[in-house]
Design a protein around this motif. Structure first.
Motif, short mmCIF file in Angstrom:
data_model
loop_
_atom_site.label_atom_id
_atom_site.label_comp_id
_atom_site.label_asym_id
_atom_site.label_seq_id
_atom_site.Cartn_x
_atom_site.Cartn_y
_atom_site.Cartn_z
N ASP A 44 16.36 -32.46 49.03
CA ASP A 44 16.80 -31.20 48.47
C ASP A 44 16.47 -31.13 46.98
N TYR A 99 29.49 -31.26 51.71
CA TYR A 99 28.10 -31.67 51.67
C TYR A 99 27.97 -33.16 51.97
N SER A 133 29.32 -24.23 49.58
CA SER A 133 30.21 -25.03 50.42
C SER A 133 31.03 -26.08 49.66
N TYR A 174 23.81 -25.19 47.69
CA TYR A 174 24.79 -25.77 48.62
C TYR A 174 26.14 -25.92 47.93
N LEU A 185 25.93 -27.70 57.69
CA LEU A 185 25.11 -28.56 56.85
C LEU A 185 24.47 -29.67 57.66
N GLN A 235 31.56 -25.52 58.00
CA GLN A 235 30.53 -25.74 56.98
C GLN A 235 29.85 -27.10 57.14
#
Lengths: 226, 220
Positions: B75, B92, B87, B83, B11, B7
């Protein structure tokens, strides 16, 4: 424990002792370096001890706030940080007065002085951050996160960095050792008064903080009834 | 590869993709650094090694602030939530830290190049200095990534970043300046690696704090 009166009386007694014995206690005859100005040990050094204790308590309450989400913990964290800043500013002022006689000018860019000033800037930023967010919950959460981060950054600022360079502070000769205090300058009487002063001033700081927290709680009560 | 590292890589790739799609930001940063160094060159010519060192870290500092400041603003709120659900906060922030660290590595290498080109080369231990500048730039990027996350939540980006960041970064900058100044000497002192170790510990501390504290920033 915080509601009982004994520690307030203790603080008062210790500070009375500090303010009388601090001026009366016999100081060891040293070479020309520190004469009577060594008595600043009872007023300047305890400020930093107090500041560290208050900031530590503040960080602990920030951690508590993040895990519990209770507003009261946030109030505690803010107020302990606030009193810590007051102690830090007093420490800088008492230090500057002392340095004016000892080093010839109030500010000589000593690593310990710089470190303390940076530490205060870090905590001023904490209050600016809090005030720049309007939502109460969010400001508390961001404040708590920054407070913990700032506390962790405080250690290199005032504990590690000043030790890497020589300092004008007593005990700061050479790059080793604690650049703030020279234990060799003290005798047992002085040490006794020093610890009394440290405990007394720190308790006073806690006392001031608890009063401020009570004030906040009363204000909230008034608002909720209005 | 474990699930969470997959993940993180995903990202991270997303950040790289966004950066390559909008290259003006990266080139803008390069121009910013180059222009700053050129101004220094016009003002001082070839400075002495101490000033060279100080200026290098100041340029790094401002480059870091500019490079990292926007990292949590691209974002939108809805996408952040997306997100978050697919995740989680730790992955992140780790991806962000990784991306910003690599971005700052490139910037610092470039700064070094322009410095050598314009301001002369006072370095005696080139490799050691490169190592320190890499360590330093990752450290700067870590601190400012974390502060950018706070500032993004407070919605007052630029001013808050500077107010929170500059006092916090000072001990690290002082340490960096001290360590890197040694590489200008003929001989590297015995305690040098110890100081480098302190720096590495500081970086690890910052990453650990970011991992622990970031999830609390996300809760809205």
């Amino acid at each position: 424990m915080l509601r009982s009166a004994w520690w307030k009386i203790l603080s008062f007694a210790l500070l009375m002792y500090t303010c009388t014995m601090g001026f009366l206690v016999k100081i060891p005859v040293l070479d020309d370096r520190l004469q009577q100005s060594i008595r600043n040990l009872y007023f300047h050094v305890p400020m930093w001890f107090g500041m560290m204790v208050l900031f530590t308590v503040s960080a602990i309450y920030s951690i508590k706030y993040l895990s519990s989400g209770k507003t009261i913990h946030d109030n505690y964290a803010t107020e302990y940080a606030r009193t810590g800043i007051v102690f830090g500013v007093l420490g800088l002022i008492t230090g500057s007065i002392w340095a004016n006689y000892q080093w010839g000018k109030p500010w000589s860019g000593d690593p310990k002085q710089n470190g303390a000033a940076i530490a205060l800037l870090i905590y001023f930023a904490y209050f600016i951050l809090r005030n720049s967010v309007n939502e109460e919950n969010k400001s508390a959460r961001l404040g708590a996160v920054y407070n913990i981060f700032a506390y962790a950054m405080l250690f290199p600022t005032i504990w590690i960095m000043p030790r890497l360079t020589e300092s004008l502070h007593p005990g700061g000769e050479g790059s080793e050792g604690n650049p703030a205090l020279n234990p060799k300058d003290l005798d047992s009487h002085m040490e006794l008064v020093m610890w009394a002063a440290i405990l007394g001033w720190t308790l006073l700081g806690v006392w001031i903080t608890t009063l401020r927290i009570r004030l906040i709680l009363y204000k909230e009560k008034i608002f909720s009834h209005a | 590869m474990s699930y969470s590292s997959k993940q993180i890589v995903a990202l991270f790739k997303k950040d790289v993709l966004l950066e390559t799609r909008q290259q003006h930001a990266f080139y803008g940063l390069l121009l910013y650094v180059a222009a700053t160094v050129f101004i220094i060159y016009l003002a001082t010519g070839e400075p002495e090694s101490e000033i060279w060192n100080a200026l290098f870290w100041i340029v790094q500092l401002f480059a870091a602030v500019n490079a990292v400041a926007k990292s949590f603003l691209q974002d939108s709120k809805g996408r952040m939530l997306y997100y978050y659900t697919i995740s989680g906060a730790v992955n992140y922030v780790l991806a962000k830290l990784l991306f910003n660290a690599i971005l700052m590595l490139m910037i610092s290498l470039l700064t070094l190049l322009i410095f050598l080109l314009l301001l002369g080369n006072p370095l005696n231990h080139f490799l050691q200095f490169v190592l320190i500048s890499f360590l330093g730039s990752t450290g700067l990027s870590f601190v400012f990534t974390f502060l950018a996350a706070i500032a993004a939540k407070a919605q007052q980006q630029a001013a808050l970043m500077a107010i929170m960041g500059f006092p916090v970064i000072v001990p690290q900058l002082l340490l960096l300046g001290k360590i890197s100044a040694i590489t200008f000497n003929d001989v590297i002192q015995a305690g040098w690696w110890q100081m480098v170790a302190v720096l590495v510990c500081l970086d690890i501390l910052i990453v650990a704090l970011a991992i622990i504290l970031f999830p609390f920033l996300w809760r809205d």
